[in-house]
Enzyme design. Structure first.
Site, PDB file in Angstrom:
ATOM      1  N   TYR A  53       0.850  -1.201   0.000  1.00 44.69           N
ATOM      2  CA  TYR A  53       0.000   0.000   0.000  1.00 44.69           C
ATOM      3  C   TYR A  53       0.876   1.237   0.000  1.00 44.69           C
ATOM      4  O   TYR A  53       1.838   1.317   0.760  1.00 44.69           O
ATOM      5  CB  TYR A  53      -0.903   0.020   1.251  1.00 44.69           C
ATOM      6  CG  TYR A  53      -2.351  -0.024   0.856  1.00 44.69           C
ATOM      7  CD1 TYR A  53      -2.935   1.068   0.218  1.00 44.69           C
ATOM      8  CD2 TYR A  53      -3.125  -1.162   1.058  1.00 44.69           C
ATOM      9  CE1 TYR A  53      -4.253   1.027  -0.196  1.00 44.69           C
ATOM     10  CE2 TYR A  53      -4.448  -1.209   0.641  1.00 44.69           C
ATOM     11  CZ  TYR A  53      -5.006  -0.106   0.015  1.00 44.69           C
ATOM     12  OH  TYR A  53      -6.307  -0.155  -0.401  1.00 44.69           O
ATOM     13  N   GLU A  55      -0.494   4.882  -0.569  1.00 42.11           N
ATOM     14  CA  GLU A  55      -1.257   6.108  -0.828  1.00 42.11           C
ATOM     15  C   GLU A  55      -0.349   7.320  -0.678  1.00 42.11           C
ATOM     16  O   GLU A  55       0.485   7.383   0.218  1.00 42.11           O
ATOM     17  CB  GLU A  55      -2.419   6.215   0.172  1.00 42.11           C
ATOM     18  CG  GLU A  55      -3.536   5.235  -0.140  1.00 42.11           C
ATOM     19  CD  GLU A  55      -4.662   5.258   0.887  1.00 42.11           C
ATOM     20  OE1 GLU A  55      -4.497   5.886   1.950  1.00 42.11           O
ATOM     21  OE2 GLU A  55      -5.692   4.633   0.621  1.00 42.11           O
ATOM     22  N   ASP A 199      -6.934  13.883 -24.537  1.00 43.28           N
ATOM     23  CA  ASP A 199      -7.008  12.479 -24.131  1.00 43.28           C
ATOM     24  C   ASP A 199      -6.437  11.659 -25.288  1.00 43.28           C
ATOM     25  O   ASP A 199      -7.121  11.397 -26.276  1.00 43.28           O
ATOM     26  CB  ASP A 199      -8.473  12.115 -23.856  1.00 43.28           C
ATOM     27  CG  ASP A 199      -8.650  10.648 -23.501  1.00 43.28           C
ATOM     28  OD1 ASP A 199      -7.672   9.879 -23.605  1.00 43.28           O
ATOM     29  OD2 ASP A 199      -9.778  10.272 -23.128  1.00 43.28           O
ATOM     30  N   THR A 225      -4.327   6.261 -21.700  1.00 46.16           N
ATOM     31  CA  THR A 225      -4.233   4.895 -21.196  1.00 46.16           C
ATOM     32  C   THR A 225      -2.830   4.402 -21.546  1.00 46.16           C
ATOM     33  O   THR A 225      -2.157   4.968 -22.412  1.00 46.16           O
ATOM     34  CB  THR A 225      -5.258   3.965 -21.880  1.00 46.16           C
ATOM     35  OG1 THR A 225      -5.081   4.055 -23.295  1.00 46.16           O
ATOM     36  CG2 THR A 225      -6.683   4.344 -21.515  1.00 46.16           C
ATOM     37  N   LYS A 228      -3.012   0.733 -24.896  1.00 48.81           N
ATOM     38  CA  LYS A 228      -3.427   0.709 -26.309  1.00 48.81           C
ATOM     39  C   LYS A 228      -2.170   0.746 -27.180  1.00 48.81           C
ATOM     40  O   LYS A 228      -1.355  -0.158 -27.075  1.00 48.81           O
ATOM     41  CB  LYS A 228      -4.439   1.817 -26.567  1.00 48.81           C
ATOM     42  CG  LYS A 228      -5.718   1.590 -25.733  1.00 48.81           C
ATOM     43  CD  LYS A 228      -6.790   2.645 -25.912  1.00 48.81           C
ATOM     44  CE  LYS A 228      -7.963   2.368 -24.972  1.00 48.81           C
ATOM     45  NZ  LYS A 228      -8.977   3.424 -24.999  1.00 48.81           N
ATOM     46  N   ARG A 234      -2.712  -2.582 -18.503  1.00 54.79           N
ATOM     47  CA  ARG A 234      -3.942  -1.785 -18.390  1.00 54.79           C
ATOM     48  C   ARG A 234      -3.711  -0.722 -17.327  1.00 54.79           C
ATOM     49  O   ARG A 234      -3.304  -1.033 -16.204  1.00 54.79           O
ATOM     50  CB  ARG A 234      -5.105  -2.659 -17.940  1.00 54.79           C
ATOM     51  CG  ARG A 234      -5.428  -3.790 -18.846  1.00 54.79           C
ATOM     52  CD  ARG A 234      -6.864  -4.227 -18.694  1.00 54.79           C
ATOM     53  NE  ARG A 234      -7.685  -3.394 -19.520  1.00 54.79           N
ATOM     54  CZ  ARG A 234      -7.805  -3.550 -20.849  1.00 54.79           C
ATOM     55  NH1 ARG A 234      -7.171  -4.501 -21.465  1.00 54.79           N
ATOM     56  NH2 ARG A 234      -8.565  -2.750 -21.555  1.00 54.79           N
TER      57      ARG A 234
HETATM   58  C1  LIG Z   1      -9.966   3.788 -24.156  1.00 54.10           C
HETATM   59  C2  LIG Z   1     -10.237   5.194 -23.897  1.00 54.10           C
HETATM   60  C3  LIG Z   1     -10.485   5.662 -22.604  1.00 54.10           C
HETATM   61  C4  LIG Z   1     -10.817   4.767 -21.424  1.00 54.10           C
HETATM   62  O1  LIG Z   1      -9.957   3.877 -21.009  1.00 54.10           O
HETATM   63  P1  LIG Z   1     -10.374   2.728 -19.973  1.00 54.10           P
HETATM   64  O2  LIG Z   1      -9.039   2.287 -19.518  1.00 54.10           O
HETATM   65  O3  LIG Z   1     -11.121   1.713 -20.774  1.00 54.10           O
HETATM   66  O4  LIG Z   1     -11.199   3.339 -18.900  1.00 54.10           O
HETATM   67  C5  LIG Z   1     -10.575   7.027 -22.395  1.00 54.10           C
HETATM   68  N1  LIG Z   1     -10.471   7.881 -23.428  1.00 54.10           N
HETATM   69  C6  LIG Z   1     -10.297   7.472 -24.701  1.00 54.10           C
HETATM   70  C7  LIG Z   1     -10.185   8.488 -25.783  1.00 54.10           C
HETATM   71  C8  LIG Z   1     -10.185   6.109 -24.973  1.00 54.10           C
HETATM   72  O5  LIG Z   1     -10.048   5.724 -26.244  1.00 54.10           O
END
Ligand SMILES: *Cc1c(COP(=O)(O)O)cnc(C)c1O
Length: 414
Positions: A53, A55, A199, A225, A228, A234
């Site tokens: 842990y 935090e 994002d 993220t 991807k 993840r």
């Molecule tokens: C995949 C994605 C997310 C969310 O990601 P999670 O890990 O599935 O919550 C947020 N913004 C965009 C643009 C995405 O493509």
């Protein structure tokens, strides 16, 4: 995947993992948001760091015994800063949506107005969709793509921004295949006094490789993220200008989350290390080549590709004119061992459960070292499967061919 203890301790779980592993080896992944991690990332993710842990932030923890964990987190932060050139980074967000929740929490109050791209035009649920926390807590106004070009029309964004005077403008998407003009967004945001939030969940790996433009120098805050195109575990990260460092750190913890997942932080650090290597640049370049090759071949075969091509790792096939729905197409391709995701097209006349298109991406296939030649084969299999979606014999034959190709291009983990 050879486990020493799991099959003895828990047969059921071991058996399910083994079957999913086999599926991943034998089938082709064309879902644009997915990828295959390396064995090194997998080992770090499966480490005993999960036991701890911690935090707080490095040097300021609410639990003892965190000196070593601090080192891990600082390493991940340093590598991330090197990749994107950001002033401040927080590597604790558990996934993309919680990261975005933290960003909104840092800059906005409930009810504040935000500009985001419509979901059916390629935006993400967390960019203001009514069924998502973002749409429930904040007053999102949506912009769209130009119906003719399929591209974001910056004059339209400016018009809406001037009319609505939002507190924040969100750019960066889930199903948009063109380069984004970050500077133009920044200019509009400055005109109306809005924060800029990028994002880059989908394109982070391509930006890391220097192949697409990087919003970090222009934007107030950037989230991505890590699983991807960036090809890590993840999870997610948030990067921001130095002046917002405290705001962001506090929004992540204690605002949104409790203890960070330290095993995931370790796996993020490994993935960032991989992204800094020259081989990653080659990988990302091939990702784009493979997506362009597929999109080009579909166009040759008479398919309607939204916006007429792609600049990144994905594209959307509009199947509207072919008399096959997105869900039907997804199911037909599942039967031949090819995974794609149904997708809306801009201004989709059909509902989201059965939209008019499918989204196709090249990141995972490219990790298997597939190149243009294999992509052309894949396009012709998809075309054949869609045209013979009710012919079990044809589908079975294609499935065999897909499996053969996949076995010749193994996934990176055992
Ligand atoms: C995949 C994605 C997310 C969310 O990601 P999670 O890990 O599935 O919550 C947020 N913004 C965009 C643009 C995405 O493509």
């Amino acid at each position: 995947m050879k486990y020493k203890f799991l099959p003895k301790e828990d047969k059921k779980v071991a058996e399910i993992i083994a079957r999913e592993n086999k599926r991943q080896k034998e089938e082709l992944e064309l879902i644009a948001s997915e990828n295959y991690i390396s064995s090194a990332v997998l080992e770090a993710q499966g480490s005993v760091l999960t036991n701890k842990y911690s935090e707080g932030t490095p040097g300021h923890r609410y639990y003892g015994g965190n000196q070593i964990i601090d080192e891990m987190e600082l390493l991940a932060v340093a590598r991330l800063k090197k990749i994107f050139g950001c002033a401040h980074a927080n590597v604790q967000p558990l996934s993309g949506s919680p990261a975005n929740a933290a960003v909104y929490m840092a800059f906005l109050k409930p009810g504040d107005k935000v500009l985001g791209l419509k979901l059916d035009h390629g935006g993400h649920l967390s960019h203001g969709h009514p069924v998502n926390f973002s749409g429930m807590l904040y007053n999102f106004v949506q912009y769209g793509v130009d119906p003719k070009t399929g591209r974001i029309d910056m004059a339209e964004v400016r018009r809406i921004a001037k009319r609505e005077k939002p507190k924040m403008i969100v750019a960066g998407y889930s199903a948009y295949c063109r380069e984004i003009d970050w500077k133009a967004f920044k200019k509009i945001a400055d005109e109306v006094g809005a924060y800029t939030f990028a994002d880059i969940a989908h394109t982070a790996g391509l930006i890391a490789a220097g192949l697409m433009s990087n919003p970090v120098p222009y934007f107030d805050v950037v989230s991505t993220t890590t699983h991807k195109t960036l090809r890590g575990p993840r999870g997610a990260v948030i990067m921001c200008q130095e002046k917002y460092a405290k705001l962001i750190d506090r929004a992540v913890f204690p605002g949104m989350q409790g203890g960070p997942h330290n095993h995931t932080t370790a796996a993020k650090a490994v993935a960032f290390g991989e992204a800094l290597k020259p081989s990653f640049k080659k990988y990302a370049a091939q990702v784009i080549k493979n997506a362009k090759t597929m999109a080009g071949e579909f166009i040759k075969l008479g398919y309607d590709v939204v916006s007429g091509g792609t600049d990144n790792h994905l594209f959307i096939l509009n199947l509207g004119a072919r008399g096959i729905g997105g869900r039907e197409a997804e199911v037909a391709l599942e039967q031949v061992g090819i995974s794609v995701s149904r997708s809306t097209i801009p201004n989709d006349p059909n509902p989201p459960m059965n939209p008019s298109g499918i989204r196709i991406g090249s990141p995972a296939a490219t990790t298997r070292k597939m190149k243009e030649k294999e992509m052309l084969k894949v396009v012709h299999w998809i075309d054949e499967a869609l045209q013979n979606k009710d012919d079990k014999k044809v589908l079975a034959r294609i499935k065999k061919e897909v499996k053969k190709l996949c076995l010749a291009f193994p996934i990176p983990t055992e």
